[in-house]
Design a protein around this motif. Sequence first.
Motif, PDB file in Angstrom:
ATOM      1  N   GLY A   1       0.847  -1.196   0.000  1.00  0.00           N
ATOM      2  CA  GLY A   1       0.000   0.000   0.000  1.00  0.00           C
ATOM      3  C   GLY A   1       0.878   1.240   0.000  1.00  0.00           C
ATOM      4  O   GLY A   1       2.084   1.143   0.208  1.00  0.00           O
ATOM      5  N   ARG A   2       0.239   2.391  -0.244  1.00  0.00           N
ATOM      6  CA  ARG A   2       1.036   3.625  -0.349  1.00  0.00           C
ATOM      7  C   ARG A   2       0.817   4.561   0.843  1.00  0.00           C
ATOM      8  O   ARG A   2       0.922   5.770   0.717  1.00  0.00           O
ATOM      9  N   ASP A   3       0.496   4.008   2.011  1.00  0.00           N
ATOM     10  CA  ASP A   3       0.237   4.867   3.175  1.00  0.00           C
ATOM     11  C   ASP A   3       1.498   5.540   3.703  1.00  0.00           C
ATOM     12  O   ASP A   3       2.608   5.051   3.497  1.00  0.00           O
TER      13      ASP A   3
ATOM     14  N   LYS B   1      13.561  -1.141  -3.782  1.00  0.00           N
ATOM     15  CA  LYS B   1      12.646  -1.735  -4.746  1.00  0.00           C
ATOM     16  C   LYS B   1      12.036  -0.675  -5.637  1.00  0.00           C
ATOM     17  O   LYS B   1      11.529   0.317  -5.126  1.00  0.00           O
ATOM     18  N   THR B   2      12.103  -0.801  -6.917  1.00  0.00           N
ATOM     19  CA  THR B   2      11.259  -0.043  -7.837  1.00  0.00           C
ATOM     20  C   THR B   2      11.658  -0.361  -9.276  1.00  0.00           C
ATOM     21  O   THR B   2      12.844  -0.537  -9.574  1.00  0.00           O
ATOM     22  N   ILE B   3      10.648  -0.413 -10.133  1.00  0.00           N
ATOM     23  CA  ILE B   3      10.968  -0.607 -11.557  1.00  0.00           C
ATOM     24  C   ILE B   3      11.553   0.681 -12.138  1.00  0.00           C
ATOM     25  O   ILE B   3      12.105   0.678 -13.213  1.00  0.00           O
ATOM     26  N   ASP B   4      11.433   1.796 -11.381  1.00  0.00           N
ATOM     27  CA  ASP B   4      11.860   3.096 -11.913  1.00  0.00           C
ATOM     28  C   ASP B   4      13.379   3.315 -11.836  1.00  0.00           C
ATOM     29  O   ASP B   4      13.906   4.206 -12.510  1.00  0.00           O
ATOM     30  N   ASN B   5      14.069   2.568 -11.010  1.00  0.00           N
ATOM     31  CA  ASN B   5      15.519   2.700 -10.805  1.00  0.00           C
ATOM     32  C   ASN B   5      15.913   4.107 -10.364  1.00  0.00           C
ATOM     33  O   ASN B   5      17.001   4.587 -10.682  1.00  0.00           O
TER      34      ASN B   5
ATOM     35  N   ILE C   1       6.229   4.254 -21.551  1.00  0.00           N
ATOM     36  CA  ILE C   1       6.885   3.363 -20.589  1.00  0.00           C
ATOM     37  C   ILE C   1       6.889   4.036 -19.219  1.00  0.00           C
ATOM     38  O   ILE C   1       7.067   5.256 -19.120  1.00  0.00           O
ATOM     39  N   MET C   2       6.699   3.242 -18.149  1.00  0.00           N
ATOM     40  CA  MET C   2       6.656   3.811 -16.787  1.00  0.00           C
ATOM     41  C   MET C   2       8.012   4.370 -16.362  1.00  0.00           C
ATOM     42  O   MET C   2       8.984   4.301 -17.104  1.00  0.00           O
ATOM     43  N   GLY C   3       8.078   4.849 -15.138  1.00  0.00           N
ATOM     44  CA  GLY C   3       9.331   5.403 -14.622  1.00  0.00           C
ATOM     45  C   GLY C   3       9.101   6.605 -13.730  1.00  0.00           C
ATOM     46  O   GLY C   3      10.056   7.228 -13.275  1.00  0.00           O
ATOM     47  N   HIS C   4       7.831   6.940 -13.523  1.00  0.00           N
ATOM     48  CA  HIS C   4       7.461   8.103 -12.732  1.00  0.00           C
ATOM     49  C   HIS C   4       8.122   9.336 -13.326  1.00  0.00           C
ATOM     50  O   HIS C   4       7.961   9.570 -14.515  1.00  0.00           O
ATOM     51  N   ARG C   5       8.915  10.093 -12.564  1.00  0.00           N
ATOM     52  CA  ARG C   5       9.524  11.318 -13.104  1.00  0.00           C
ATOM     53  C   ARG C   5      10.913  11.070 -13.702  1.00  0.00           C
ATOM     54  O   ARG C   5      11.581  12.002 -14.135  1.00  0.00           O
TER      55      ARG C   5
ATOM     56  N   ALA D   1       8.821   8.165 -22.174  1.00  0.00           N
ATOM     57  CA  ALA D   1       8.667   7.977 -20.724  1.00  0.00           C
ATOM     58  C   ALA D   1       7.357   8.611 -20.273  1.00  0.00           C
ATOM     59  O   ALA D   1       6.968   9.662 -20.791  1.00  0.00           O
ATOM     60  N   GLU D   2       6.726   7.992 -19.278  1.00  0.00           N
ATOM     61  CA  GLU D   2       5.466   8.583 -18.798  1.00  0.00           C
ATOM     62  C   GLU D   2       5.693   9.998 -18.260  1.00  0.00           C
ATOM     63  O   GLU D   2       4.787  10.825 -18.271  1.00  0.00           O
ATOM     64  N   GLY D   3       6.924  10.288 -17.821  1.00  0.00           N
ATOM     65  CA  GLY D   3       7.213  11.621 -17.271  1.00  0.00           C
ATOM     66  C   GLY D   3       7.806  12.576 -18.298  1.00  0.00           C
ATOM     67  O   GLY D   3       8.134  13.713 -17.960  1.00  0.00           O
TER      68      GLY D   3
ATOM     69  N   GLY E   1       1.853   0.427 -19.218  1.00  0.00           N
ATOM     70  CA  GLY E   1       1.196   0.379 -17.910  1.00  0.00           C
ATOM     71  C   GLY E   1       1.691  -0.727 -16.987  1.00  0.00           C
ATOM     72  O   GLY E   1       2.877  -1.093 -17.011  1.00  0.00           O
ATOM     73  N   HIS E   2       0.770  -1.280 -16.224  1.00  0.00           N
ATOM     74  CA  HIS E   2       1.155  -2.179 -15.129  1.00  0.00           C
ATOM     75  C   HIS E   2       1.649  -3.540 -15.576  1.00  0.00           C
ATOM     76  O   HIS E   2       2.136  -4.317 -14.748  1.00  0.00           O
ATOM     77  N   VAL E   3       1.540  -3.829 -16.865  1.00  0.00           N
ATOM     78  CA  VAL E   3       2.115  -5.086 -17.351  1.00  0.00           C
ATOM     79  C   VAL E   3       3.625  -5.102 -17.048  1.00  0.00           C
ATOM     80  O   VAL E   3       4.223  -6.164 -16.848  1.00  0.00           O
ATOM     81  N   GLN E   4       4.209  -3.904 -16.943  1.00  0.00           N
ATOM     82  CA  GLN E   4       5.656  -3.804 -16.659  1.00  0.00           C
ATOM     83  C   GLN E   4       6.003  -4.217 -15.230  1.00  0.00           C
ATOM     84  O   GLN E   4       7.164  -4.414 -14.900  1.00  0.00           O
ATOM     85  N   ARG E   5       4.985  -4.258 -14.361  1.00  0.00           N
ATOM     86  CA  ARG E   5       5.263  -4.592 -12.955  1.00  0.00           C
ATOM     87  C   ARG E   5       4.827  -5.999 -12.596  1.00  0.00           C
ATOM     88  O   ARG E   5       5.090  -6.463 -11.477  1.00  0.00           O
ATOM     89  N   GLY E   6       4.127  -6.656 -13.539  1.00  0.00           N
ATOM     90  CA  GLY E   6       3.541  -7.945 -13.186  1.00  0.00           C
ATOM     91  C   GLY E   6       4.447  -9.128 -13.507  1.00  0.00           C
ATOM     92  O   GLY E   6       5.390  -9.007 -14.283  1.00  0.00           O
TER      93      GLY E   6
HETATM   94  O1  F6P Z   1       6.968   3.574  -8.956  1.00  0.00           O
HETATM   95  C1  F6P Z   1       6.520   2.552  -9.753  1.00  0.00           C
HETATM   96  C2  F6P Z   1       5.422   3.017 -10.657  1.00  0.00           C
HETATM   97  O2  F6P Z   1       5.046   1.906 -11.436  1.00  0.00           O
HETATM   98  C3  F6P Z   1       5.743   4.220 -11.535  1.00  0.00           C
HETATM   99  O3  F6P Z   1       6.540   3.878 -12.637  1.00  0.00           O
HETATM  100  C4  F6P Z   1       4.367   4.707 -11.884  1.00  0.00           C
HETATM  101  O4  F6P Z   1       4.385   6.090 -12.151  1.00  0.00           O
HETATM  102  C5  F6P Z   1       3.574   4.419 -10.627  1.00  0.00           C
HETATM  103  O5  F6P Z   1       4.287   3.419  -9.928  1.00  0.00           O
HETATM  104  C6  F6P Z   1       2.171   3.927 -10.892  1.00  0.00           C
HETATM  105  O6  F6P Z   1       1.533   3.812  -9.674  1.00  0.00           O
HETATM  106  P1  F6P Z   1       0.142   3.060  -9.429  1.00  0.00           P
HETATM  107  O7  F6P Z   1       0.415   1.593  -9.395  1.00  0.00           O
HETATM  108  O8  F6P Z   1      -0.301   3.577  -8.114  1.00  0.00           O
HETATM  109  O9  F6P Z   1      -0.749   3.407 -10.575  1.00  0.00           O
END
Ligand code: F6P
Length: 376
Positions: free
Chosen positions: A76-78, A135-139, A179-183, A232-234, A299-304
């Motif tokens: 969770g993100r609390d 931990k993070t796919i964003d490195n 592609i994800m990566g946040h900022r 990049a998404e950012g 999207g989230h396929v990158q995290r699964g």
């Molecule tokens: O930090 C990992 C990440 O997948 C980012 O790349 C992305 O911006 C964010 O989380 C997406 O978050 P959520 O799963 O809350 O949509």
Amino acid sequence: MGKKRKRVGILTAGGDSPGLNATIRGFGKAAIGYHNMDLIGFRDGIRGLAENRYIELGSGALSGILTVGGTILSTGRDKVHKMLVDGEVRDMRKTILEHYEKDDLDALVLLGGGGTAKNALRLAEAGLNVLTLPKTIDNDIMHTDTTFGFATACEIATEAVDRLHSTAHSHHRIILVEIMGHRAGWLTLAAGIAGGADIILIPEIPYSVESVAETINARVKRGSTFSVIAVAEGARDLADAADYEAAQLLVKSANSPEAVRAAKAHIAAVVDSQREHTFKLARELEAATGKESRVTILGHVQRGGTPCGADRLLATRLGTAAAELVADGVSGVMVAARGQGTEAVPLTEVAGKVKMVPADHDWIKTARQVGTGLGD
Ligand code: F6P
């Protein structure tokens, strides 16, 4: 009287990432089997900690999870200092410390990214012995060579860039893959290079639509009637990047809680207005090049799914190193990957910081030298 067996808690926080279970396993096997500790796992990240919801993690629970995606503990993100409880925002640090003492814990290990490092530092300041694992796919975590999850996400995004080539080629189209990566641009840059994208757009290099269109038109002149763009998404064009930067400066210069709130609301509005930027770019490129375009949001396929071999190795190395640090009584640190080894970095040097791709980074040079457009 013999020495008390150490009792340790572990949790996963923030977005999930391939390699979380491999890390729990690496830490747990070393902690239980090698260092003779007891281990409990808190459910749902920080929330489970605040509500003292945990399970005992014996060797049985750790068996068979090396290859499993997601997290067996849920996440969770609390935030520890601002948690929504019964409709009210509450500071949970005191409650968490009480649970930590009642559960007779000697240390708490948090698997997470930037937000988790901030939570961990707040808990360390409240008196808990905490350690984090990156931990993070964003490195995008400071002072570690890499983070677990990144290599797997890079494999997935690379395969997507690969596959999009043949369909882009067949239809003479522009295909933009977001592609994800946040900022940060690490994942896009890595997958873009590995997948041979024709253009790579990352947040660290604001792009001009004209420059991107020029690269596409030049390719057409050379006989390449298609282009694959890793976005990049950012990533933002020059104007949007300037708006975002101005909004950030507003937050930094705000000197009252009201001004901070207003500036944060402004940032949220700017981010929201830029949400569909890849679709906007696709339309702009169609107009500028006369070519048809399509957008793929990975999207989230990158995290699964299952972590790749490199992430399993990294997760196991970091997990076992963390167990050794707990055994040695070290806390207040993130266990970083450094070359072939690991290093304990003070949380104060990690929390609240984001590792962006430096302008002179080798990967940027590499991309340019193979003729990839970077939109600048
Ligand atoms: O930090 C990992 C990440 O997948 C980012 O790349 C992305 O911006 C964010 O989380 C997406 O978050 P959520 O799963 O809350 O949509």
